[in-house]
Design an enzyme around this catalytic site. Structure first.
Site, PDB file in Angstrom:
ATOM      1  N   CYS A  68       0.876  -1.174   0.000  1.00 53.03           N
ATOM      2  CA  CYS A  68       0.000   0.000   0.000  1.00 53.03           C
ATOM      3  C   CYS A  68       0.910   1.220   0.000  1.00 53.03           C
ATOM      4  O   CYS A  68       2.108   1.086  -0.248  1.00 53.03           O
ATOM      5  CB  CYS A  68      -0.967  -0.024   1.190  1.00 53.03           C
ATOM      6  N   HIS A 101      14.754 -15.608  12.700  1.00 59.84           N
ATOM      7  CA  HIS A 101      14.370 -15.646  14.107  1.00 59.84           C
ATOM      8  C   HIS A 101      12.873 -15.775  14.340  1.00 59.84           C
ATOM      9  O   HIS A 101      12.459 -16.405  15.316  1.00 59.84           O
ATOM     10  CB  HIS A 101      14.856 -14.383  14.824  1.00 59.84           C
TER      11      HIS A 101
END
Length: 150
Positions: A68, A101
């Site tokens: 966007c 992670h």
């Protein structure tokens, strides 16, 4: 190994970048599910964030890519879809660490704030990076368990 499926969506401010990213992704060998929008007419970003996120939630896609104007609207909306953990990266390393992670399965971009080359380089790194597992998988599972309880 089967081809990774990427759900892609954008609002009117991100539609031009979305079109280019679809070609980029297909050129890298990914399968793309385009949830729209398809015009630059004003529209509501949550409609496309939810549609793309639900494809991942329902295991019809592996990851979600949203665009966007700022990336903010898309990330706020898609992270409401159960099981989605999306990021708004600032650079390649930021994106890489989100996969290593946190096993992030969604990525959002602000078309008004990043050029196409930067978006493509970040996206490529993010898609190529595998999750480390181990202690990181335990932490991700805690997030998913909390989400399920609420």
């Amino acid at each position: 190994m089967s081809k990774m499926v990427i759900a892609v969506g954008a609002d009117h401010r991100g539609v031009k970048v979305k079109r280019k990213l679809i070609s980029f992704l297909e050129g890298l060998g990914y399968s793309v599910l385009d949830v729209g929008t398809h015009t630059d007419q004003s529209c509501d970003h949550p409609d496309y964030a939810f549609a793309a996120g639900e494809l991942v939630m329902n295991k019809k896609a592996d990851r979600v890519v949203l665009i966007c104007g700022t990336g903010h609207g898309m990330i706020l909306a898609v992270n409401k879809v159960p099981g989605i953990m999306a990021i708004l990266p600032v650079n390649e390393e930021h994106a890489r660490l989100s996969r290593l992670h946190n096993d992030a399965n969604g990525i959002c971009f602000g078309a008004d704030y990043m050029d196409l080359d930067t978006i493509q380089s970040i996206l490529a790194v993010w898609l190529e990076t595998e999750h480390l597992g181990g202690k990181y998988a335990r932490r991700v599972q805690k997030i998913l368990d909390y989400e399920r309880k609420k």
